[in-house]
Write an enzyme that holds these catalytic residues in place. Structure first.
Site, PDB file in Angstrom:
ATOM      1  CE  LYS A  53      -3.902  -2.117   2.459  1.00 16.52           C
ATOM      2  NZ  LYS A  53      -4.703  -2.122   3.714  1.00 16.52           N
ATOM      3  CB  ALA A  69      -1.668   0.676   8.431  1.00 16.50           C
ATOM      4  CG  ASP A  70      -3.721  -5.213   5.647  1.00 17.28           C
ATOM      5  OD1 ASP A  70      -4.580  -4.784   4.848  1.00 17.28           O
ATOM      6  OD2 ASP A  70      -3.733  -6.371   6.103  1.00 17.28           O
ATOM      7  CB  THR A  71      -5.785  -4.054  10.916  1.00 13.23           C
ATOM      8  OG1 THR A  71      -5.032  -2.865  11.164  1.00 13.23           O
ATOM      9  CG2 THR A  71      -6.132  -4.704  12.249  1.00 13.23           C
ATOM     10  N   GLY A 106       0.144  -4.397  10.303  1.00 11.14           N
ATOM     11  CA  GLY A 106       1.410  -4.102   9.658  1.00 11.14           C
ATOM     12  C   GLY A 106       1.480  -2.621   9.361  1.00 11.14           C
TER      13      GLY A 106
END
Length: 200
Positions: A53, A69-71, A106
């Site tokens: 991203k 970010a990634d969750t 992340g």
């Protein structure tokens, strides 16, 4: 001054958390395929997607700080994504009832000079035991459908959590302490981060 920051995310929750620091930033949602690979551990998945991203946006807008970010929510190592329907949401909440699960986020930070940091944060969340009517009532609130794991810790879903071990903001979607530490690793220390707020 830190210069321009771009948040490479369409998440309103991440936008609200970052805005709470008082920092000026621009939101540019990335265009990436968020598929997961078979057997990919949750921490590696969120780091890879966060980096993709951030890199996607940084390639289009060079010379800026870019934060991606990634969750995901993981139960016994199995990733629980966003539910496709209310029935799937109810099934997810039922699985989490009375149990501990992990939330992984992340975070990728790309500097104007193209230096890059990628980290993962894990928070353990324990749900209270829930009756069927509790689950049905929560699903009826409408909070579940666009949330990993089918709950929103920052909304009425906070009453689902009996215990949180780790960063609360990580469960919302952006571990602010981790972000601050990453800026510090890039040479933007805490005192300078506070001046960003005070100078506005």
């Amino acid at each position: 001054m830190i210069g321009k920051i771009i948040l490479a995310s369409g998440s309103p929750r991440r936008r609200e958390l970052l805005a709470g620091l008082g920092w000026a930033f621009e939101v540019i949602p990335p265009q990436v395929d968020e598929k997961k690979f078979d057997g990919e551990p949750p921490a590696e998945l969120v780091k890879r997607l966060a980096e993709e991203k951030a890199s996607c946006v940084a390639s289009r807008f060079p010379g800026n700080w870019v934060l991606g970010a990634d969750t995901v929510v993981a139960l016994d190592g199995r990733i629980l994504g966003k539910p496709k329907c209310e029935e799937e949401a109810a099934a997810m909440i039922a699985e989490l009832s009375g149990r501990m699960h992990s939330v992984f986020t992340g975070v990728a930070l790309i500097a104007p000079d193209r230096r890059k940091l990628v980290r993962a944060e894990e928070t353990c969340v324990t749900f209270r035991p829930l009756e069927k009517e509790d689950i049905s009532a929560y699903i009826a609130l409408g909070e579940s459908m666009d949330k990993a794991g089918a709950y929103a810790i920052q909304e009425r879903g906070t009453l689902l959590a009996e215990r949180i071990d780790g960063c609360y903001f990580n469960v919302v979607g952006l571990p602010l302490f981790r972000v601050s530490r990453m800026f510090a690793e890039m040479g933007i220390g805490l005192s300078e981060q506070w001046r960003i707020y005070n100078d506005e």
